[in-house]
Each structure stands twice: as structure tokens, then as C-alpha cells.
Design a protein around this motif. Structure first.
Motif, PDB file in Angstrom:
ATOM      1  N   LEU B 194     -45.809 -45.622 -12.558  1.00  0.00           N
ATOM      2  CA  LEU B 194     -45.378 -46.730 -13.398  1.00  0.00           C
ATOM      3  C   LEU B 194     -46.462 -47.053 -14.420  1.00  0.00           C
ATOM      4  CD1 LEU B 194     -43.680 -49.395 -13.948  1.00  0.00           C
ATOM      5  CD2 LEU B 194     -45.030 -50.420 -12.122  1.00  0.00           C
ATOM      6  N   VAL B 195     -46.135 -46.849 -15.691  1.00  0.00           N
ATOM      7  CA  VAL B 195     -47.050 -47.279 -16.750  1.00  0.00           C
ATOM      8  C   VAL B 195     -46.611 -48.671 -17.172  1.00  0.00           C
ATOM      9  CG1 VAL B 195     -47.765 -46.904 -19.132  1.00  0.00           C
ATOM     10  CG2 VAL B 195     -47.532 -44.968 -17.595  1.00  0.00           C
ATOM     11  N   SER B 196     -47.511 -49.613 -17.143  1.00  0.00           N
ATOM     12  CA  SER B 196     -47.092 -50.963 -17.502  1.00  0.00           C
ATOM     13  C   SER B 196     -48.266 -51.789 -18.003  1.00  0.00           C
ATOM     14  CB  SER B 196     -46.464 -51.656 -16.293  1.00  0.00           C
ATOM     15  OG  SER B 196     -46.044 -52.950 -16.646  1.00  0.00           O
ATOM     16  N   HIS B 197     -47.938 -52.748 -18.840  1.00  0.00           N
ATOM     17  CA  HIS B 197     -48.951 -53.700 -19.291  1.00  0.00           C
ATOM     18  C   HIS B 197     -48.858 -55.011 -18.523  1.00  0.00           C
ATOM     19  CE1 HIS B 197     -50.358 -51.184 -22.476  1.00  0.00           C
ATOM     20  NE2 HIS B 197     -49.130 -51.001 -22.903  1.00  0.00           N
ATOM     21  N   GLU B 198     -47.866 -55.080 -17.621  1.00  0.00           N
ATOM     22  CA  GLU B 198     -47.713 -56.289 -16.819  1.00  0.00           C
ATOM     23  C   GLU B 198     -48.663 -56.181 -15.629  1.00  0.00           C
ATOM     24  OE1 GLU B 198     -45.399 -58.758 -17.368  1.00  0.00           O
ATOM     25  OE2 GLU B 198     -44.532 -57.827 -19.149  1.00  0.00           O
ATOM     26  N   MET B 199     -49.918 -56.616 -15.839  1.00  0.00           N
ATOM     27  CA  MET B 199     -50.946 -56.396 -14.815  1.00  0.00           C
ATOM     28  C   MET B 199     -50.574 -57.041 -13.487  1.00  0.00           C
ATOM     29  SD  MET B 199     -53.048 -54.455 -16.105  1.00  0.00           S
ATOM     30  CE  MET B 199     -53.009 -53.782 -17.748  1.00  0.00           C
ATOM     31  N   ASN B 200     -50.058 -58.243 -13.568  1.00  0.00           N
ATOM     32  CA  ASN B 200     -49.726 -58.927 -12.312  1.00  0.00           C
ATOM     33  C   ASN B 200     -48.644 -58.184 -11.555  1.00  0.00           C
ATOM     34  OD1 ASN B 200     -51.538 -61.037 -12.413  1.00  0.00           O
ATOM     35  ND2 ASN B 200     -50.239 -62.142 -13.888  1.00  0.00           N
ATOM     36  N   PHE B 201     -47.737 -57.616 -12.330  1.00  0.00           N
ATOM     37  CA  PHE B 201     -46.654 -56.876 -11.690  1.00  0.00           C
ATOM     38  C   PHE B 201     -47.182 -55.606 -11.037  1.00  0.00           C
ATOM     39  CE2 PHE B 201     -43.222 -53.676 -12.049  1.00  0.00           C
ATOM     40  CZ  PHE B 201     -42.418 -54.205 -11.067  1.00  0.00           C
ATOM     41  N   VAL B 202     -48.007 -54.875 -11.767  1.00  0.00           N
ATOM     42  CA  VAL B 202     -48.589 -53.642 -11.222  1.00  0.00           C
ATOM     43  C   VAL B 202     -49.326 -53.977  -9.929  1.00  0.00           C
ATOM     44  CG1 VAL B 202     -50.329 -51.865 -11.609  1.00  0.00           C
ATOM     45  CG2 VAL B 202     -48.771 -52.506 -13.450  1.00  0.00           C
ATOM     46  N   ARG B 203     -50.046 -55.062  -9.976  1.00  0.00           N
ATOM     47  CA  ARG B 203     -50.815 -55.489  -8.821  1.00  0.00           C
ATOM     48  C   ARG B 203     -49.910 -55.722  -7.609  1.00  0.00           C
ATOM     49  NH1 ARG B 203     -55.744 -58.984  -9.541  1.00  0.00           N
ATOM     50  NH2 ARG B 203     -56.294 -59.427  -7.409  1.00  0.00           N
ATOM     51  N   LYS B 204     -48.758 -56.300  -7.863  1.00  0.00           N
ATOM     52  CA  LYS B 204     -47.857 -56.635  -6.760  1.00  0.00           C
ATOM     53  C   LYS B 204     -47.106 -55.420  -6.248  1.00  0.00           C
ATOM     54  CE  LYS B 204     -46.766 -61.356  -7.900  1.00  0.00           C
ATOM     55  NZ  LYS B 204     -46.007 -61.950  -8.985  1.00  0.00           N
ATOM     56  N   VAL B 205     -46.670 -54.565  -7.174  1.00  0.00           N
ATOM     57  CA  VAL B 205     -45.704 -53.552  -6.781  1.00  0.00           C
ATOM     58  C   VAL B 205     -46.365 -52.224  -6.403  1.00  0.00           C
ATOM     59  CG1 VAL B 205     -45.134 -52.471  -8.990  1.00  0.00           C
ATOM     60  CG2 VAL B 205     -43.342 -52.785  -7.291  1.00  0.00           C
ATOM     61  N   ALA B 206     -47.517 -51.942  -7.002  1.00  0.00           N
ATOM     62  CA  ALA B 206     -48.141 -50.641  -6.756  1.00  0.00           C
ATOM     63  C   ALA B 206     -48.984 -50.689  -5.496  1.00  0.00           C
ATOM     64  CB  ALA B 206     -49.005 -50.242  -7.955  1.00  0.00           C
ATOM     65  N   ASN B 207     -49.074 -49.553  -4.804  1.00  0.00           N
ATOM     66  CA  ASN B 207     -50.023 -49.513  -3.689  1.00  0.00           C
ATOM     67  C   ASN B 207     -51.254 -48.696  -4.078  1.00  0.00           C
ATOM     68  OD1 ASN B 207     -48.691 -47.100  -3.707  1.00  0.00           O
ATOM     69  ND2 ASN B 207     -48.754 -46.838  -1.489  1.00  0.00           N
ATOM     70  N   ARG B 208     -51.212 -48.214  -5.327  1.00  0.00           N
ATOM     71  CA  ARG B 208     -52.366 -47.487  -5.834  1.00  0.00           C
ATOM     72  C   ARG B 208     -52.392 -47.684  -7.347  1.00  0.00           C
ATOM     73  NH1 ARG B 208     -52.772 -40.998  -5.497  1.00  0.00           N
ATOM     74  NH2 ARG B 208     -54.696 -40.720  -6.671  1.00  0.00           N
ATOM     75  N   VAL B 209     -53.578 -47.923  -7.880  1.00  0.00           N
ATOM     76  CA  VAL B 209     -53.677 -48.161  -9.321  1.00  0.00           C
ATOM     77  C   VAL B 209     -54.679 -47.183  -9.925  1.00  0.00           C
ATOM     78  CG1 VAL B 209     -54.344 -49.812 -11.096  1.00  0.00           C
ATOM     79  CG2 VAL B 209     -53.065 -50.597  -9.117  1.00  0.00           C
ATOM     80  N   ILE B 210     -54.290 -46.659 -11.077  1.00  0.00           N
ATOM     81  CA  ILE B 210     -55.159 -45.725 -11.793  1.00  0.00           C
ATOM     82  C   ILE B 210     -55.476 -46.316 -13.150  1.00  0.00           C
ATOM     83  CG2 ILE B 210     -55.082 -43.548 -13.048  1.00  0.00           C
ATOM     84  CD1 ILE B 210     -53.611 -42.410 -10.640  1.00  0.00           C
ATOM     85  N   PHE B 211     -56.745 -46.299 -13.503  1.00  0.00           N
ATOM     86  CA  PHE B 211     -57.155 -46.797 -14.814  1.00  0.00           C
ATOM     87  C   PHE B 211     -57.531 -45.584 -15.661  1.00  0.00           C
ATOM     88  CE2 PHE B 211     -59.926 -48.430 -18.040  1.00  0.00           C
ATOM     89  CZ  PHE B 211     -59.476 -49.704 -18.296  1.00  0.00           C
ATOM     90  N   LEU B 212     -56.791 -45.394 -16.744  1.00  0.00           N
ATOM     91  CA  LEU B 212     -57.051 -44.258 -17.619  1.00  0.00           C
ATOM     92  C   LEU B 212     -57.867 -44.717 -18.814  1.00  0.00           C
ATOM     93  CD1 LEU B 212     -53.835 -42.092 -18.236  1.00  0.00           C
ATOM     94  CD2 LEU B 212     -55.858 -41.504 -16.908  1.00  0.00           C
ATOM     95  N   ASP B 213     -58.857 -43.918 -19.187  1.00  0.00           N
ATOM     96  CA  ASP B 213     -59.564 -44.190 -20.434  1.00  0.00           C
ATOM     97  C   ASP B 213     -60.089 -42.869 -20.986  1.00  0.00           C
ATOM     98  OD1 ASP B 213     -60.649 -45.817 -22.474  1.00  0.00           O
ATOM     99  OD2 ASP B 213     -62.627 -45.543 -21.551  1.00  0.00           O
TER     100      ASP B 213
END
Lengths: 278, 252
Positions: B194-213
Motif C-alpha cells: 500500500l502506497v499512501s500519504h495517509e500516515m495515520n492510516f498506514v500506521r493502523k492498517v500495515a503490519n510492516r512499513v517501508i520508507f523509501l528514499d
């Protein structure tokens, strides 16, 4: 005053304009056949050319551009003559070279006319169809690919139905042009409506009257075709409004299942194996 | 188990993805965040072969697919394993909501019409759009269209569901219903990126987060690890900026 002069001097025979109509209308089917068959070729080849140019297929793309340039750059009447003289020559060459046995003298002028007008039409249709195809939002094509559809599937199921609504006015326009363009088919020794008119005029030298009769028929046909196109356009329109599914009333239970279940799930939103950090 | 290896994508001189390696477990919901232009969407589009990367391969359930070199058959085979939800919904304009969902079932999976209809109705119910089955996209709000698009992707039973900024084209008031739908399907065990700018949502729904730069994975961990204790300076700066945006413009 004018009417009096006309009727007394026999300068213009009103009655003849009407009396000739049935004689000319006998040849209307040939005119329409010419137009419809040419349009079919024009649509098929035009679509092919449009897809080649859209997909930028190498080599074929250059050939298509060259073909369109030639066809659009030469008069239709010249193309008809080239087909009429050229196709029998081609057949004769094949007979001599490959030992085939085509009966050249029996090759119908009608087919030559359909070929020439069909290919002429295709060059113009190609541009109309290409414009319509490229008007379809790229996103939908991507969505079709993402679902796993091949390009031909996407073209047939998604792109063409949508492009058709855009192309229809342009294609209709060129079909109307084509109906009148069939009057050039006499060059291929086809007796269609206009040719028959010339024959009638030759009998009594009432050329003016016969051309007025022809004008009336062509105009009437065009009006009918315009009507048909309007009708098709209306049919292709998506409905302005749709009532919410009646099934919701039929099966209120089913319709609400989701919300109930979902509510329970959200209320007890705990997934032991997947700890959401909340 | 899904493994992505050495995914590299360049647009002319601009390296967008610089050798991405990623292992995703079944049922994982991987949130992908990062500054704009760092290849988040490109990553998803490369997996679905809407873009062709220079290098890279993906393994789905033991089957290896090259992302860089693929003929038509391989392309279709990979696309049939994945589902995509687009930022701009991309519903088929001339088909009803139901026909949109049925389309892939009928043309790609060659299911009989009746079976396809039943499955499609099931998916529409799942996203709460069953009542709108007969409506065309132009009759639906953005949020409703996106829910139909999600149903369309789910109907194909993808092994991996790719969501490319599913809420960024929506009016703020419509974001909620789509997020709710996504959260709902996430809890049903679908593997998702899931690519998203809704940080709070990503935080709630994802069980793993990747930060790309800069085309690389800079942070990789649970939402708590990435959002609360980022290791890289780049991620810290990014979150600081996000927080700044949330502050009132001035205080008295």
C-alpha cells in the motif's frame, strides 16, 4: 410569372422530375450496396491502420503513413480508374507468371469500384479512428492490463466501445460523403443511380430534370442516414440516472450483511497474529 | 512468500529504484511511505509490469518472473497473480459496477457468465457496493468508484494486491469510506502493498512499513519502529516536516 413562363415554354418539365424518380430508384440498391461494402472495407482497414499508428509498430507504421499519404493525396476518380485498369492487369500478370486461370474479362467493375472506394475511405477513417482511440483514457487501458487482459481483448472489450462514441459523428460524416461519392462508380462501368440518370438524360436530353431528380433522392437518403446515426448515438449514450438496485428492497438481509459483519469486526478489531499498532 | 530481488528502474538519467530487495510474507500488509518522487508508485507499477525496469525479478509462491525481460505470456502470467488499485480508480467507463468486476473473470479467467456474476456480486457486497451494481462509474462518487475498483481487483483472487495511493484523488470527506474498506480487506488476510500519504492510516492498517528514499529502502520495520523510532536522518526529517504541517499556522 416565373411558373407561367416555365410551363408555357416547356423550358423546365416539372412533371418529368417526379416521373423519373421510380426509374432512378431502381438503382438505389446498387448505390447503397457500393456505399455499405466500401464502408465495411474502410472501417476494417481504417481500424487496422489506426492501431498500427497508435501502437507505433515499426516498419508497418511507416508503411501505413505512406499509404495514407498517397490515398489522401490523389483524387478519388483517379484511384477508381487505377483500380479499374490496374486490377485486370494485375490478374493478367498473375495468369502469365503463376499460371493461374483468372477470367479477366469477367472480373466485375463493381468489385473494382468497391475496392477503390473502400481503400480510399480507409485512409480517412484511419485518422478519425486513431483520434477516437487516443481519446480513451490511458488509465482504463492500464486497468485492463492489470486485470490480465491482452491488448486485443482490451481493444475489443474496453477501448473500442468507448472510442466508438467519439468516432461515430466523424465516421457518419464520411459515410454520408461516401454515399454521394458512389456517383463516381461509373468510371468502373457500374451503373448506379447517377449513371442511370445520365442514360435517362441521354434519351430525351432532359439532363437538368434528371439531375434535379437525383439531387432529391440523394438528399432524402442523406436525411434518412442522418436520422439513423442520431438514433445510434442516442442508443450509445449511457443512462442519465439509474435507480439504486431494486434487489436491496427484495433482499434487505443480504444487503445489510456487510454492514453488520463489518461493524462487529470493527468493534472487536483485534487480530492476535497481526498486532496493529494502534 | 513473495520475494523481490534487485529491482532497478531508471527514467533516462534519473534512477528511481536503485536495487530494491524485499521479502513479503503471506498476509502481510506492507505500507510504503516516503517523500514524493522516490519511486513508491514506480515500485508497484514495476511489479505489475506497467513499467519495465532495467533489472529485477519477483518470486511468487516459488514461481520466478523476470521483471526486466518478459514476453507476452510471462507478462500476463505475472499480472494474473497481482491486482492493482489505482489512484484515479480507472474504472471502465462504459460498464456498470457489476460489469467492471465481472470483466476480468469472464475475459481473463474464462468463467461462465453466471458464475462470474455471482462472484462479482460477492465482491461488491464485500466493499458495500452491491446496491450500486447497475450504476455506471459516472453515477458514482470517487469513493464509491474506488471501492468498486477494489472489488474488481479482489475478484481476480490476486496473490498480491497493489494499492497505489488509493485515496489521494478523493475529496477529504470520501477518504474515510475507502480507508474503511481497505482496512476491512486487510483484516481478511490479503497480502497487500500500500502506497499512501495517509500516515495515520498506514500506521493502523500495515503490519510492516517501508520508507523509501532515493530509490532505496531506508527504513523497514513495524509501524511502531518506523514511525516512532526511525533510524535514518532522512526519515526523521520527513516525519518532522509532516508534524510541522499539522501544527497551527500561528499560536497566540
Amino acid at each position: 410569372m416565373m411558373m407561367q413562363i416555365l410551363s408555357e415554354t416547356n423550358l423546365f418539365d416539372f412533371g418529368l422530375v417526379g416521373r423519373q424518380l421510380p426509374e432512378l430508384l431502381k438503382y438505389l440498391p446498387i448505390t447503397l450496396e457500393l456505399a455499405l461494402l466500401s464502408m465495411l472495407i474502410g472501417l476494417a482497414v481504417g481500424l487496422l491502420l489506426a492501431v498500427i499508428r497508435m501502437k507505433r509498430i515499426p516498419v508497418l507504421r511507416q508503411i501505413a503513413a505512406f499509404y495514407i499519404s498517397i490515398i489522401r493525396g490523389t483524387p478519388a476518380i483517379v484511384q477508381l480508374y487505377i483500380a479499374y485498369f490496374g486490377i485486370p492487369m494485375l490478374l493478367k500478370y498473375m495468369n502469365l507468371h503463376f499460371g493461374t486461370d483468372f477470367d479477366i474479362s469477367a472480373f466485375p467493375g463493381f468489385a473494382c469500384a468497391v475496392f477503390a472506394m473502400g481503400f480510399n475511405e480507409s485512409a480517412y477513417n484511419a485518422e478519425t479512428i486513431r483520434a477516437a482511440l487516443s481519446s480513451v483514457d490511458r488509465g482504463q487501458i492500464e486497468a485492463a492490463s492489470a486485470v490480465g487482459m491482452t491488448y486485443p481483448q482490451a481493444l475489443r472489450r474496453i477501448i473500442l466501445p468507448e472510442a466508438m462514441t467519439v468516432a461515430l459523428p466523424g465516421l457518419g460524416n464520411s459515410f454520408i460523403g461516401l454515399i454521394k461519392g458512389t456517383s463516381l462508380a461509373f468510371t468502373c462501368a457500374v451503373v448506379e443511380m447517377t449513371a442511370q440518370g445520365k442514360i435517362l438524360g441521354g434519351r430525351n436530353y432532359r439532363y437538368f430534370e434528371v439531375y434535379v431528380s437525383l439531387a432529391i433522392i440523394y438528399w432524402a437518403v442523406t436525411i434518412i442516414v442522418e436520422r439513423i446515426l442520431k438514433f445510434i448515438e442516442k442508443r450509445l449514450e449511457l443512462p442519465e440516472q439509474i435507480d439504486k438496485k431494486a434487489a436491496a428492497a427484495e433482499e434487505p438481509e443480504k444487503a445489510r450483511t456487510f454492514t453488520k459483519e463489518a461493524k462487529v469486526r470493527y468493534d472487536t478489531n483485534k487480530k492476535p497474529e497481526k498486532a496493529f499498532s494502534q | 512468500m513473495i520475494q523481490i530481488r534487485n529491482l532497478k528502474k531508471r527514467f533516462r538519467n534519473n534512477t528511481v529504484l536503485d536495487g530494491i530487495d524485499l521479502d513479503i510474507n503471506e498476509g502481510d500488509v506492507v505500507g510504503i511511505i516516503g517523500p514524493s518522487g522516490t519511486g513508491k508508485s514506480t515500485l508497484l507499477r514495476c511489479i505489475d509490469l506497467l513499467e519495465t525496469p532495467e533489472e529485477g525479478e519477483i518470486t511468487i509462491d516459488g514461481a520466478v518472473y523476470s521483471l526486466a525481460e518478459h514476453d507476452r505470456r510471462q507478462t500476463l502470467a505475472l499480472r494474473r497473480q497481482t491486482g492493482m488499485v489505482f489512484q484515479r480508480f480507472n474504472l471502465f467507463e462504459r460498464k456498470t459496477a457489476l460489469e467492471n468486476v465481472m470483466e476480468g473473470l469472464v475475459t481473463v479467467q474464462k468463467k461462465p457468465k453466471e458464475e462470474a456474476r455471482m462472484l462479482a456480486e460477492g465482491e461488491l457486497k464485500r466493499v458495500g457496493m452491491y446496491d450500486w451494481s447497475e450504476h455506471y462509474p459516472k453515477h458514482l462518487s470517487g469513493g464509491q468508484q474506488q471501492r468498486v475498483a477494489i472489488a474488481r481487483a479482489l475478484a481476480m483472487k490476486p496473490k498480491l494486491l497493489l494499492l497505489d495511493e488509493p485515496t489521494s484523488a478523493l475529496d477529504p470527506e470520501l477518504v474515510g469510506e475507502v480507508l474503511e474498506t481497505i482496512r476491512d480487506i486487510a483484516s481478511q488476510g490479503f497480502t497487500m502493498m500500500l502506497v499512501s500519504h495517509e500516515m495515520n492510516f498506514v500506521r493502523k492498517v500495515a503490519n510492516r512499513v517501508i520508507f523509501l528514499d532515493g530509490g532505496k529502502i531506508v527504513e523497514d520495520g513495524t509501524p511502531r519502529e518506523v514511525f516512532d523510532r526511525p533510524k535514518s536522518q532522512r526519515a526523521k526529517d520527513f516525519f518532522a516536516k509532516m508534524h510541522l504541517l499539522k501544527q497551527p499556522e500561528y499560536t497566540i
